[in-house]
Design an enzyme around this catalytic site. Structure first.
Site, PDB file in Angstrom:
ATOM      1  CB  SER A 178      34.127  43.054  37.785  1.00 18.52           C
ATOM      2  OG  SER A 178      32.765  42.802  37.995  1.00 18.52           O
ATOM      3  CB  THR A 179      31.508  46.291  35.407  1.00 22.40           C
ATOM      4  OG1 THR A 179      30.809  45.762  36.534  1.00 22.40           O
ATOM      5  CG2 THR A 179      30.537  46.979  34.466  1.00 22.40           C
ATOM      6  CG  HIS A 205      33.507  39.806  39.644  1.00 21.27           C
ATOM      7  ND1 HIS A 205      33.488  41.052  40.221  1.00 21.27           N
ATOM      8  CD2 HIS A 205      34.436  39.105  40.334  1.00 21.27           C
ATOM      9  CE1 HIS A 205      34.363  41.102  41.209  1.00 21.27           C
ATOM     10  NE2 HIS A 205      34.949  39.931  41.298  1.00 21.27           N
ATOM     11  CG  MET A 298      30.583  48.286  39.202  1.00 17.09           C
ATOM     12  SD  MET A 298      28.848  47.795  38.998  1.00 17.09           S
ATOM     13  CE  MET A 298      28.230  48.046  40.675  1.00 17.09           C
ATOM     14  CG  ASP A 301      36.913  40.483  44.336  1.00 14.67           C
ATOM     15  OD1 ASP A 301      37.607  40.096  45.295  1.00 14.67           O
ATOM     16  OD2 ASP A 301      36.576  39.734  43.398  1.00 14.67           O
TER      17      ASP A 301
END
Length: 360
Positions: A178-179, A205, A298, A301
């Site tokens: 993600s991030t 994401h 973050m 997940d």
């Protein structure tokens, strides 16, 4: 080593400066940041021309930067900021359009650390989600930056003993990220050779449109072909597939081998694509053929999916805290002892190649 509680309480606030030509968004962001005790709001500017002198004076930790602005746009401003103030982290504000997606991916290549999407149309409930996401990102990124600045060494093992393979076992590598993902994936794919004997599948994401341009951007620096996954597509060796933004991806059995199932939902998952959905499908259908990697991001997940993969015999890898943009998603699988190895991005690439290679 843990930072003592009293030192965590004394941690400096994250200072933030906003650059956006929209008065509405400047005011919305001002109000959101001013209400948070962990953020110090420093001010605003209408575009890069007016922002740069203020950034030079204030030296914020974060600049929230609109992509589309008059006189000096987001990319030009970003280049100036990263050239003159490399320690300042930049988060882009992007529109959910094809052009917005292209420019945002270009910004990530040029040093922006992340982005959030501006909602289309009226400022309804979606703007609250955008503001909440932005505040959460700033806090997580600032916490990770503070971790690096403390220079405490992690007691987690950098690497466990090498797995000794007695035959070809693993055919699929699944990555949840993600991030900070685009930056980490670009670094990873530079180390993956064209003749890798397996398939890489990624849940990153991102909103719709963005994942297609991410695949195109990564392909430019990669040795293997990278594409956005299509429903029903048979996975091919020597390729990487990115789950479409706004959709879920499962890998299922077909008469011709592992195949992609792209669909909407389920609604209980907060992310589309969700790492948990991808990992759980592999735990059900190809557990002993799967290497699963949880990387920077973050939240949690991927944790539930990794529990299922662990039970069913998959090999699990986590990105180490030191190389993560945000050590959120890898944190709980590491803490719960699910992980077989904890590695930086370069070593993750090496281990993927090793685990997917033919053994004669």
């Amino acid at each position: 080593m843990q930072i003592p509680t009293e030192k965590r309480k004394m941690a400096r606030k994250a200072s933030v400066f906003v650059v956006d030509d929209s008065l509405v968004y400047r005011n919305l962001l001002r109000n959101a940041f001013a209400q948070d005790d962990e953020i110090e709001f420093l001010g605003t500017a209408i575009d890069g021309k007016f922002a740069l002198p203020k950034i030079a004076q204030l030296r914020p930790d974060f600049v929230i930067l609109d992509v589309e602005m008059p006189q000096m746009d987001g990319i030009q401003t970003l280049e100036e900021i990263k050239g003159k103030f490399p320690d300042t982290q930049v988060i882009m504000l992007s529109s959910l359009t094809q052009e917005g997606a292209k420019v945002t991916l270009k910004a990530l290549d040029k040093g922006a650390i992340d982005f959030v999407s501006k909602p289309d149309g009226k400022l309804d409930g979606a703007i609250s989600d955008t503001l909440e996401s932005l505040v959460s990102k700033i806090k997580a990124l600032h916490s990770q930056k503070s971790y690096h600045e403390t220079k405490f060494e992690s007691r987690l093992p950098v690497e466990l003993p090498i797995l000794h393979k007695h035959g070809k076992t693993y055919n699929i590598c699944a990555i949840g990220i993600s991030t900070g993902g685009p930056i980490a994936l670009r670094e990873l794919f530079k180390k993956i050779p064209a003749d890798i004997d397996g398939t890489i599948v990624i849940a990153q994401h991102m909103p719709p449109l963005f994942t297609n341009y991410l695949a195109e951007s990564l392909s430019q620096a990669a040795n293997i072909r990278i594409k956005e996954t299509e429903d029903g597509e048979i996975l091919q060796k020597g390729m990487a597939y990115i789950a479409p933004g706004g959709k879920q991806l499962e890998i299922v059995n077909s008469a011709n081998g592992p195949a992609a199932r792209v669909f909407n939902g389920p609604e209980e998952e907060l992310c589309k694509p969700a790492v948990n959905i991808l990992f759980k499908s592999l735990a059900e259908n190809f557990p002993k053929e799967t290497v699963a990697v949880i990387m920077t991001g973050m939240g949690e997940d991927g944790y539930l999916g990794m529990k299922e993969l662990k039970k069913n015999g998959s090999y699990l890898i986590a990105q180490n805290k030191e190389s993560c943009t945000v050590f959120g998603m890898p944190s709980r699988p590491v803490q719960d002892g699910l992980i077989d190895e904890i590695l930086n991005v370069e070593r993750i690439a090496e281990k993927i190649v090793y685990l997917l290679q033919k053994v004669l």
